[in-house]
Design an enzyme around this catalytic site. Sequence first.
Site, short mmCIF file in Angstrom:
data_model
loop_
_atom_site.label_atom_id
_atom_site.label_comp_id
_atom_site.label_asym_id
_atom_site.label_seq_id
_atom_site.Cartn_x
_atom_site.Cartn_y
_atom_site.Cartn_z
N CYS A 1 45.17 -13.11 -29.68
CA CYS A 1 46.61 -12.94 -29.48
C CYS A 1 46.94 -12.55 -28.05
O CYS A 1 47.40 -11.44 -27.76
CB CYS A 1 47.16 -11.94 -30.48
SG CYS A 1 47.07 -12.60 -32.13
N ARG B 1 35.46 -14.30 -19.14
CA ARG B 1 35.46 -14.65 -17.71
C ARG B 1 36.66 -15.52 -17.29
O ARG B 1 37.23 -15.29 -16.22
CB ARG B 1 34.13 -15.31 -17.31
CG ARG B 1 32.94 -14.36 -17.43
CD ARG B 1 31.65 -14.97 -16.93
NE ARG B 1 31.63 -15.11 -15.49
CZ ARG B 1 31.74 -16.25 -14.85
NH1 ARG B 1 31.87 -17.39 -15.51
NH2 ARG B 1 31.72 -16.28 -13.54
N GLU C 1 17.87 -9.46 -7.00
CA GLU C 1 18.07 -9.16 -8.43
C GLU C 1 19.09 -10.14 -9.02
O GLU C 1 20.22 -9.74 -9.33
CB GLU C 1 18.49 -7.70 -8.61
CG GLU C 1 19.61 -7.30 -7.69
CD GLU C 1 19.79 -5.81 -7.51
OE1 GLU C 1 18.83 -5.06 -7.67
OE2 GLU C 1 20.92 -5.44 -7.16
N PRO C 2 18.71 -11.40 -9.19
CA PRO C 2 19.64 -12.38 -9.74
C PRO C 2 19.89 -12.14 -11.22
O PRO C 2 19.01 -11.65 -11.94
CB PRO C 2 18.92 -13.73 -9.56
CG PRO C 2 17.64 -13.44 -8.87
CD PRO C 2 17.39 -11.98 -8.94
C1 LIG Z 1 24.24 -4.74 -7.93
C2 LIG Z 1 24.18 -6.09 -8.55
N1 LIG Z 1 23.01 -6.75 -8.55
C3 LIG Z 1 22.89 -7.97 -9.12
C4 LIG Z 1 23.96 -8.58 -9.73
C5 LIG Z 1 23.76 -9.93 -10.36
O1 LIG Z 1 24.58 -10.89 -9.78
P1 LIG Z 1 24.40 -12.42 -10.16
O2 LIG Z 1 24.47 -12.52 -11.64
O3 LIG Z 1 25.55 -13.11 -9.52
O4 LIG Z 1 23.09 -12.86 -9.62
C6 LIG Z 1 25.21 -7.94 -9.74
C7 LIG Z 1 26.37 -8.57 -10.37
O5 LIG Z 1 27.40 -8.01 -10.56
C8 LIG Z 1 25.31 -6.66 -9.14
O6 LIG Z 1 26.47 -5.99 -9.14
#
Ligand SMILES: Cc1ncc(COP(=O)(O)O)c(C=O)c1O
Length: 429
Positions: free
Chosen positions: A357, A326, A283-284
């Site tokens: 601020c 970030r 799940e990127p």
């Molecule tokens: C459970 C889970 N899945 C997927 C992601 C996505 O991570 P990234 O954006 O680094 O691919 C995160 C990011 O915090 C996460 O906590």
Amino acid sequence: MPTPCEVDTTFRLDTQQAEDLARQFGTPLYVLTETCLRQRIRAYKHAFEASAERTQLCYASKANSTLGVIKIAHEEGCRIDVASEGELRAAIAAGVPAGDCEFHGSNKHPDELLFALESGIHAINVDNFEEIEHLSSLWQLRYTTKLVLRLAPGVDPITHEKIATGQEDSKFGFNISDGSAERAVLLTMKFKLHLVGFHCHVGSQLLDPEAQAAGAEALARFALRMLESHGFEAQVLNFGGGLGIPYTKDDSPLPVIEYCRRLADGVSNVLGETSLKPLLMQEPGRALVGEAGLTLYQVGVVKEVPVAGGTRVYVSVDGGLADNPRPALYGAEYTVERVSPVTESGLKRCTVSGRHCETDELFPNVLLPNDIAQGDLLQVLCTGAYNSSMASNYNRYPRPATVLLTTEGTTRLLQRQETWDEMFAREIV
Ligand SMILES: Cc1ncc(COP(=O)(O)O)c(C=O)c1O
């Protein structure tokens, strides 16, 4: 539209495009490119599919939950990973059926769980014993939702400590080593819940696959043990977030095809010839949307202050931690460029500061042209992920607009800038 595993370089605007967009929509402005976004998703999907027999890509919508982005990710074949009722509502509003969404979270409210179940969510990623107990009380309602247990595999990745989540000392998931994960499996079996597999997310912005692969192999070993000890047959193994991205020239992530192959091979080495043939999932977030976005700022005040051994040049822009928290959260670095070309005057080291601020040091130590001046436009690359979705109203600044440069060459407003009326709409004097 090409579908190779490697796609062209990071998205940036030329001077004319940037000036036109700034004039039309104002700054700060989030700009996304549809071509790059679709290319990234296709490249990742293609690489994952090439690495194993059965795969499913999810898009982690926390990275950018603008409805137009969720819609594109779904059109490209991703399920949508949501981490709150709000993100699930965003997916539904984008036209995604809840049956194509997976629900994560370390402390889901009972109302959120009920909303997700009633909506017909595909799967819930269960994080803790309280959640199992609660789900068991709801299960008499005979939901068809699948459950996946989030595990803490005891992997400590090389990344910023604030985005490392696979270690045992973490609020996320069931610990494998202390027996919690096994007890969770037994409890779901006892309650006859619809458990289908296991998940882990060891951390984010990982440029090589070793930590993620260690997490994936730990899941596979655990799945095998659950089969042998309890006859539980895992149908799904989900390795969580994806590959890191090149925020600066010092970041060189592995090609996504090699990354996916390393994860899939690790699992297949553990499972070998056993009867377990799970669907592999990732799940990127940032790997799909990060490089497809940039932020445009306009330079305001430029100030030189004396410091030990010289001077520091502060270049103030009309945004900052409210549109990109970030850098303040974990020292995140970015590539910052002036939109108009560098003239013969050369470059100097500057600190780009935000207008809020706080110290709001957005980008310390970047090289900008010597003649940088009020009115110049800066573009900050790779801000498609975790910028608009993390934006706030600090100092009562309206949140910026997001525009999409479409594959047809048009410009489409995905989210307009917040209005003053919206800013005060919730308040009662
Ligand atoms: C459970 C889970 N899945 C997927 C992601 C996505 O991570 P990234 O954006 O680094 O691919 C995160 C990011 O915090 C996460 O906590």
